[in-house]
Design a protein around this motif. Structure first.
Motif, PDB file in Angstrom:
ATOM      1  N   MET A   1      32.425  37.738  49.602  1.00  0.00           N
ATOM      2  CA  MET A   1      33.508  38.643  48.673  1.00  0.00           C
ATOM      3  C   MET A   1      33.066  40.069  48.601  1.00  0.00           C
ATOM      4  N   ILE A   2      34.021  40.764  48.659  1.00  0.00           N
ATOM      5  CA  ILE A   2      34.205  42.344  48.746  1.00  0.00           C
ATOM      6  C   ILE A   2      34.840  42.843  47.316  1.00  0.00           C
ATOM      7  N   VAL A   3      34.448  43.905  47.076  1.00  0.00           N
ATOM      8  CA  VAL A   3      35.122  44.762  45.804  1.00  0.00           C
ATOM      9  C   VAL A   3      35.957  45.675  46.483  1.00  0.00           C
ATOM     10  N   VAL A   4      37.259  45.812  45.917  1.00  0.00           N
ATOM     11  CA  VAL A   4      38.224  46.633  46.394  1.00  0.00           C
ATOM     12  C   VAL A   4      38.522  47.805  45.382  1.00  0.00           C
ATOM     13  N   SER A   5      38.377  47.463  44.213  1.00  0.00           N
ATOM     14  CA  SER A   5      38.497  48.382  42.967  1.00  0.00           C
ATOM     15  C   SER A   5      37.783  47.866  41.569  1.00  0.00           C
ATOM     16  N   THR A   6      37.190  48.892  41.078  1.00  0.00           N
ATOM     17  CA  THR A   6      36.361  48.468  39.740  1.00  0.00           C
ATOM     18  C   THR A   6      36.863  48.893  38.602  1.00  0.00           C
ATOM     19  N   GLY A   7      37.704  50.064  38.476  1.00  0.00           N
ATOM     20  CA  GLY A   7      38.230  50.790  37.488  1.00  0.00           C
ATOM     21  C   GLY A   7      37.324  51.930  36.963  1.00  0.00           C
ATOM     22  N   GLU A   8      36.287  52.107  37.700  1.00  0.00           N
ATOM     23  CA  GLU A   8      35.447  53.236  37.620  1.00  0.00           C
ATOM     24  C   GLU A   8      36.357  54.410  37.991  1.00  0.00           C
ATOM     25  N   VAL A   9      35.744  55.804  37.558  1.00  0.00           N
ATOM     26  CA  VAL A   9      36.344  56.945  37.887  1.00  0.00           C
ATOM     27  C   VAL A   9      36.061  57.212  39.371  1.00  0.00           C
ATOM     28  N   ASN A  10      36.960  57.839  40.286  1.00  0.00           N
ATOM     29  CA  ASN A  10      37.103  57.764  41.727  1.00  0.00           C
ATOM     30  C   ASN A  10      36.667  59.376  42.015  1.00  0.00           C
ATOM     31  N   ARG A  11      36.430  59.631  43.204  1.00  0.00           N
ATOM     32  CA  ARG A  11      36.042  60.872  43.616  1.00  0.00           C
ATOM     33  C   ARG A  11      37.193  61.910  43.223  1.00  0.00           C
ATOM     34  N   GLU A  12      38.303  61.662  42.998  1.00  0.00           N
ATOM     35  CA  GLU A  12      39.366  62.581  42.996  1.00  0.00           C
ATOM     36  C   GLU A  12      39.428  62.779  41.367  1.00  0.00           C
ATOM     37  N   GLY A  13      38.729  62.310  40.308  1.00  0.00           N
ATOM     38  CA  GLY A  13      38.570  62.383  39.149  1.00  0.00           C
ATOM     39  C   GLY A  13      39.633  61.480  38.163  1.00  0.00           C
ATOM     40  N   TRP A  14      40.120  60.528  38.676  1.00  0.00           N
ATOM     41  CA  TRP A  14      41.186  59.660  38.035  1.00  0.00           C
ATOM     42  C   TRP A  14      40.760  58.108  38.327  1.00  0.00           C
ATOM     43  N   ARG A  15      41.276  57.157  37.430  1.00  0.00           N
ATOM     44  CA  ARG A  15      41.048  55.793  37.618  1.00  0.00           C
ATOM     45  C   ARG A  15      42.257  54.806  37.444  1.00  0.00           C
ATOM     46  N   LEU A  16      41.814  53.878  37.997  1.00  0.00           N
ATOM     47  CA  LEU A  16      42.929  52.844  37.880  1.00  0.00           C
ATOM     48  C   LEU A  16      42.611  51.850  36.846  1.00  0.00           C
ATOM     49  N   LEU A  17      43.221  51.456  35.966  1.00  0.00           N
ATOM     50  CA  LEU A  17      42.840  50.336  35.278  1.00  0.00           C
ATOM     51  C   LEU A  17      43.097  48.875  35.928  1.00  0.00           C
ATOM     52  N   PRO A  18      41.985  48.145  36.040  1.00  0.00           N
ATOM     53  CA  PRO A  18      42.262  46.787  37.158  1.00  0.00           C
ATOM     54  C   PRO A  18      43.408  46.013  36.533  1.00  0.00           C
ATOM     55  N   GLU A  19      43.457  45.902  35.219  1.00  0.00           N
ATOM     56  CA  GLU A  19      44.378  44.717  34.613  1.00  0.00           C
ATOM     57  C   GLU A  19      45.912  45.542  34.908  1.00  0.00           C
ATOM     58  N   GLY A  20      46.155  46.686  35.221  1.00  0.00           N
ATOM     59  CA  GLY A  20      47.423  47.017  35.378  1.00  0.00           C
ATOM     60  C   GLY A  20      47.936  47.060  36.947  1.00  0.00           C
ATOM     61  N   GLY A  21      46.903  46.578  37.546  1.00  0.00           N
ATOM     62  CA  GLY A  21      47.243  46.259  39.099  1.00  0.00           C
ATOM     63  C   GLY A  21      48.306  45.070  39.398  1.00  0.00           C
ATOM     64  N   LYS A  22      49.209  45.223  40.472  1.00  0.00           N
ATOM     65  CA  LYS A  22      49.785  44.274  40.852  1.00  0.00           C
ATOM     66  C   LYS A  22      49.584  44.092  42.421  1.00  0.00           C
ATOM     67  N   ALA A  23      49.669  42.972  42.867  1.00  0.00           N
ATOM     68  CA  ALA A  23      49.287  42.799  44.165  1.00  0.00           C
ATOM     69  C   ALA A  23      50.446  41.789  44.820  1.00  0.00           C
ATOM     70  N   ASP A  24      51.522  41.279  44.051  1.00  0.00           N
ATOM     71  CA  ASP A  24      52.293  40.239  44.585  1.00  0.00           C
ATOM     72  C   ASP A  24      53.073  40.751  46.058  1.00  0.00           C
ATOM     73  N   LYS A  25      53.709  42.074  45.790  1.00  0.00           N
ATOM     74  CA  LYS A  25      54.090  42.544  47.196  1.00  0.00           C
ATOM     75  C   LYS A  25      53.163  42.870  48.229  1.00  0.00           C
ATOM     76  N   TYR A  26      52.035  43.426  47.845  1.00  0.00           N
ATOM     77  CA  TYR A  26      51.078  43.596  48.930  1.00  0.00           C
ATOM     78  C   TYR A  26      50.468  42.327  49.557  1.00  0.00           C
ATOM     79  N   SER A  27      50.445  41.019  48.675  1.00  0.00           N
ATOM     80  CA  SER A  27      50.041  39.957  49.339  1.00  0.00           C
ATOM     81  C   SER A  27      50.984  39.374  50.330  1.00  0.00           C
ATOM     82  N   ASN A  28      52.345  39.547  50.338  1.00  0.00           N
ATOM     83  CA  ASN A  28      53.379  39.204  51.368  1.00  0.00           C
ATOM     84  C   ASN A  28      52.758  40.177  52.820  1.00  0.00           C
ATOM     85  N   ASN A  29      52.144  41.281  52.686  1.00  0.00           N
ATOM     86  CA  ASN A  29      51.756  41.791  53.716  1.00  0.00           C
ATOM     87  C   ASN A  29      50.399  42.667  53.534  1.00  0.00           C
ATOM     88  N   PRO A  30      49.537  41.790  53.774  1.00  0.00           N
ATOM     89  CA  PRO A  30      48.048  42.346  53.097  1.00  0.00           C
ATOM     90  C   PRO A  30      47.510  43.312  54.281  1.00  0.00           C
TER      91      PRO A  30
END
Length: 130
Positions: A1-30
């Motif tokens: 298993m690999i970690v892709v995103s954690t919700g921590e602050v990134n190098r650019e100073g912002w972060r992604l809320l993990p629960e706000g992510g959507k992967a349906d479209k990406y999963s069609n062409n990963p």
């Protein structure tokens, strides 16, 4: 298993809320890219073509995780990256995202965060990065 995103602050100073992510479209062409490089034309730059794919991307325990990347066995450059991955010399992945909603709500800020929190977003690609 690999970690892709954690919700921590990134190098650019912002972060992604993990629960706000959507992967349906990406999963069609990963696609797995190298350094977020995407070609807009067939320019002969092999590093801008996908080098593999990501399987079983999922939100688990508040983080986006996936199975190990699958590298394109017919691509010489991808095979070089695969060897680096297997040796642990390249072991970081980064999500390419399309922000849908951002928030400046102070309650969502973490220590060290200097930019807004991306509360809703879509995966556009995942890259093997430095």
């Amino acid at each position: 298993m690999i970690v892709v995103s954690t919700g921590e602050v990134n190098r650019e100073g912002w972060r992604l809320l993990p629960e706000g992510g959507k992967a349906d479209k990406y999963s069609n062409n990963p696609v797995l890219l190298y350094q977020h490089s995407r070609s807009s034309a067939w320019d002969g730059n092999k590093t801008s073509l996908p080098v593999g794919k990501i399987q079983n991307l999922r939100l688990e325990d508040g983080r986006w995780v996936a199975d190990d990347p699958v590298f394109d066995e017919d691509d010489e450059f991808a095979m070089k990256l695969k060897k680096k991955w297997e040796k642990g010399m390249r072991n970081a992945l980064s999500p390419g995202v399309i922000p849908l909603t951002v928030s400046d709500n102070p309650e969502l800020l973490m220590q060290g965060q200097t930019r807004a929190t991306v509360t809703e977003w879509e995966f556009s690609e995942i890259s093997l990065v430095d």
